[in-house]
Every structure is written in C-alpha cells, then in structure tokens.
Design a protein around this motif. Structure first.
Motif, PDB file in Angstrom:
ATOM      1  N   ALA A  16      -5.692   5.613  15.605  1.00 16.61           N
ATOM      2  CA  ALA A  16      -6.860   5.370  14.747  1.00 16.61           C
ATOM      3  C   ALA A  16      -6.524   4.388  13.626  1.00 16.61           C
ATOM      4  O   ALA A  16      -7.322   3.493  13.310  1.00 16.61           O
ATOM      5  CB  ALA A  16      -7.361   6.686  14.165  1.00 16.61           C
ATOM      6  N   ARG A  17      -5.362   4.557  13.028  1.00 17.08           N
ATOM      7  CA  ARG A  17      -4.934   3.643  11.952  1.00 17.08           C
ATOM      8  C   ARG A  17      -4.744   2.231  12.497  1.00 17.08           C
ATOM      9  O   ARG A  17      -5.137   1.253  11.855  1.00 17.08           O
ATOM     10  CB  ARG A  17      -3.638   4.175  11.325  1.00 17.08           C
ATOM     11  CG  ARG A  17      -2.945   3.244  10.383  1.00 17.08           C
ATOM     12  CD  ARG A  17      -3.568   3.202   9.046  1.00 17.08           C
ATOM     13  NE  ARG A  17      -2.749   2.355   8.161  1.00 17.08           N
ATOM     14  CZ  ARG A  17      -3.140   1.909   7.023  1.00 17.08           C
ATOM     15  NH1 ARG A  17      -4.314   2.250   6.563  1.00 17.08           N
ATOM     16  NH2 ARG A  17      -2.368   1.146   6.308  1.00 17.08           N
TER      17      ARG A  17
ATOM     18  N   TRP B 191      -6.198   0.799  15.126  1.00 12.15           N
ATOM     19  CA  TRP B 191      -7.483   0.172  15.422  1.00 12.15           C
ATOM     20  C   TRP B 191      -8.273  -0.138  14.155  1.00 12.15           C
ATOM     21  O   TRP B 191      -8.994  -1.141  14.094  1.00 12.15           O
ATOM     22  CB  TRP B 191      -8.296   1.041  16.378  1.00 12.15           C
ATOM     23  CG  TRP B 191      -7.805   0.868  17.781  1.00 12.15           C
ATOM     24  CD1 TRP B 191      -6.998   1.721  18.476  1.00 12.15           C
ATOM     25  CD2 TRP B 191      -8.029  -0.251  18.637  1.00 12.15           C
ATOM     26  NE1 TRP B 191      -6.717   1.210  19.717  1.00 12.15           N
ATOM     27  CE2 TRP B 191      -7.348  -0.008  19.843  1.00 12.15           C
ATOM     28  CE3 TRP B 191      -8.751  -1.429  18.508  1.00 12.15           C
ATOM     29  CZ2 TRP B 191      -7.365  -0.899  20.909  1.00 12.15           C
ATOM     30  CZ3 TRP B 191      -8.765  -2.316  19.576  1.00 12.15           C
ATOM     31  CH2 TRP B 191      -8.078  -2.043  20.755  1.00 12.15           C
ATOM     32  N   THR B 192      -8.127   0.703  13.142  1.00 14.82           N
ATOM     33  CA  THR B 192      -8.787   0.427  11.867  1.00 14.82           C
ATOM     34  C   THR B 192      -8.230  -0.849  11.245  1.00 14.82           C
ATOM     35  O   THR B 192      -8.983  -1.682  10.734  1.00 14.82           O
ATOM     36  CB  THR B 192      -8.604   1.616  10.898  1.00 14.82           C
ATOM     37  OG1 THR B 192      -9.149   2.775  11.502  1.00 14.82           O
ATOM     38  CG2 THR B 192      -9.273   1.348   9.568  1.00 14.82           C
TER      39      THR B 192
ATOM     40  N   ALA C  38      -9.439  -3.935  13.058  1.00 18.79           N
ATOM     41  CA  ALA C  38     -10.799  -4.275  12.608  1.00 18.79           C
ATOM     42  C   ALA C  38     -10.761  -4.874  11.199  1.00 18.79           C
ATOM     43  O   ALA C  38     -11.536  -5.792  10.894  1.00 18.79           O
ATOM     44  CB  ALA C  38     -11.686  -3.036  12.638  1.00 18.79           C
ATOM     45  N   ALA C  39      -9.861  -4.363  10.357  1.00 21.26           N
ATOM     46  CA  ALA C  39      -9.732  -4.900   8.997  1.00 21.26           C
ATOM     47  C   ALA C  39      -9.249  -6.349   9.029  1.00 21.26           C
ATOM     48  O   ALA C  39      -9.701  -7.178   8.228  1.00 21.26           O
ATOM     49  CB  ALA C  39      -8.777  -4.042   8.174  1.00 21.26           C
TER      50      ALA C  39
ATOM     51  N   TYR D 114      -0.754  -4.527  14.523  1.00 25.18           N
ATOM     52  CA  TYR D 114      -2.084  -4.680  13.929  1.00 25.18           C
ATOM     53  C   TYR D 114      -2.789  -5.952  14.392  1.00 25.18           C
ATOM     54  O   TYR D 114      -4.010  -6.042  14.279  1.00 25.18           O
ATOM     55  CB  TYR D 114      -2.001  -4.719  12.405  1.00 25.18           C
ATOM     56  CG  TYR D 114      -1.698  -3.407  11.739  1.00 25.18           C
ATOM     57  CD1 TYR D 114      -1.685  -2.207  12.434  1.00 25.18           C
ATOM     58  CD2 TYR D 114      -1.426  -3.366  10.383  1.00 25.18           C
ATOM     59  CE1 TYR D 114      -1.400  -1.014  11.799  1.00 25.18           C
ATOM     60  CE2 TYR D 114      -1.145  -2.170   9.741  1.00 25.18           C
ATOM     61  CZ  TYR D 114      -1.130  -1.002  10.455  1.00 25.18           C
ATOM     62  OH  TYR D 114      -0.852   0.175   9.815  1.00 25.18           O
TER      63      TYR D 114
END
Length: 178
Positions: A7-8, A10-11, A14-15, A58
């Motif tokens: 989750a981190r 993918w977040t 997106a960031a 990331y």
C-alpha cells in the motif's frame, strides 16, 4: 516493515505521478511573457533521479517513461527522446542504488551529475544528428548546471516532506524477498 508495504509503495508511486503533474503545471503557467536568458532547472528530472536512487521501488521505469513522455508532449520537445534517455539514466542509477546506500551524499550527487551530463549530451547529439532545431548550447549548459545544483533541493524536499529515504539493509532485504 511499514515502509515496504504494498500500500505504501503504490501510494508513493501515485505521489510521484501527482508531484510530476504539479511540476508540469507550474512549468506551463505563463508567469513571464519576456524570453529568458537563462534556463531553469529540470526539476522533473532531478526528482526522478532522486527517487530512483533513494527508493527505486517507488518509481518503476514505466511510470518514469510515461511521465517524461507527457512532459515531452506538453513542453513541445521531440516526443520520446528525453523520456527514453531519462528511463535509461534512471535505470543506470537504480542499478547503482545498492552501492550508494552506504556511500556519502557527495558521491551520489556526483553520479547524478554525470548521468545528467550524459543525458544532455546524448540528447543534443541525437537532435543534431537528425537536424532538429535546438536551443543555444549555453542554455543547455545552464540548465544542466542548474539541475545539478537543484538536486540537493529535490532530495531534501523528497526526504523531509514526502519521507523518501534510502532503504535500510533490512528493508532492502525484505523488499527483495517479496
């Protein structure tokens, strides 16, 4: 372990895309109507390199390529050339991310400076080879120097505001084992 959770990851992916769109938005704003005699730093390129060295998970190559292709289209550059060179440069830096984990910031900055110089040189060489009109060499040199100078700012903002820190050896091991 929370830093390597899916989750981190993918977040933060997106960031990265959202931050890239924000940089492009402000770059396109018509704040000055007079032509400039200097070229601003390429913050998008500096951000992609900072994240590639600090947290390669990331910024996958596909997201870097798509973001840079969109930038090529919006900034009226030859589509795909700088995107390809950026993906290759960030891929090279990602391969060197593990050795830089224990190294100093100065060596990281030097490797980014060499990759930025290589990208600018190859970009200019390929555009010259195909006869594409380009900006003056002095503007290209100013932009590369300003991007190299802005790299610590991109690292600082990424680290302090968004929490993009280098992977610890245990986090890297956990990420590789997945």
């Amino acid at each position: 372990m929370a830093n390597t959770s899916p989750a981190r990851i993918w977040t933060m992916r997106a960031a990265f895309a959202a931050l890239a769109l924000l940089i492009m938005f402000f770059h396109l704003l018509p704040l000055e109507t007079e032509p400039r005699f200097w070229a601003p730093p390429d913050l998008l390129l500096a951000l992609a390199m900072a994240w590639s060295l600090r947290r390669p998970d990331y910024v996958p190559a596909l997201s870097i390529g798509l973001v840079m292709l969109l930038a090529d289209l919006l900034f009226h550059r030859p589509p795909g050339l700088l995107a390809l060179l950026t993906v290759l440069g960030c891929g090279f830096l990602k391969g060197r991310a593990a050795p830089h984990r224990e190294s100093t910031f100065a060596s990281e900055w030097l490797s980014v400076a060499l990759v930025l110089t290589g990208i600018a040189t190859l970009n200019r060489l390929i555009l010259t080879l195909f006869g594409v009109a380009q900006a003056q060499l002095s503007l290209t040199v100013i932009q590369v120097v300003m991007t190299i100078a802005a790299y610590p700012l991109a690292v600082w903002a990424s680290q302090s505001i968004l929490g993009v820190r280098k992977l610890s050896p245990s986090e890297a091991e956990a990420l590789v084992s997945r």
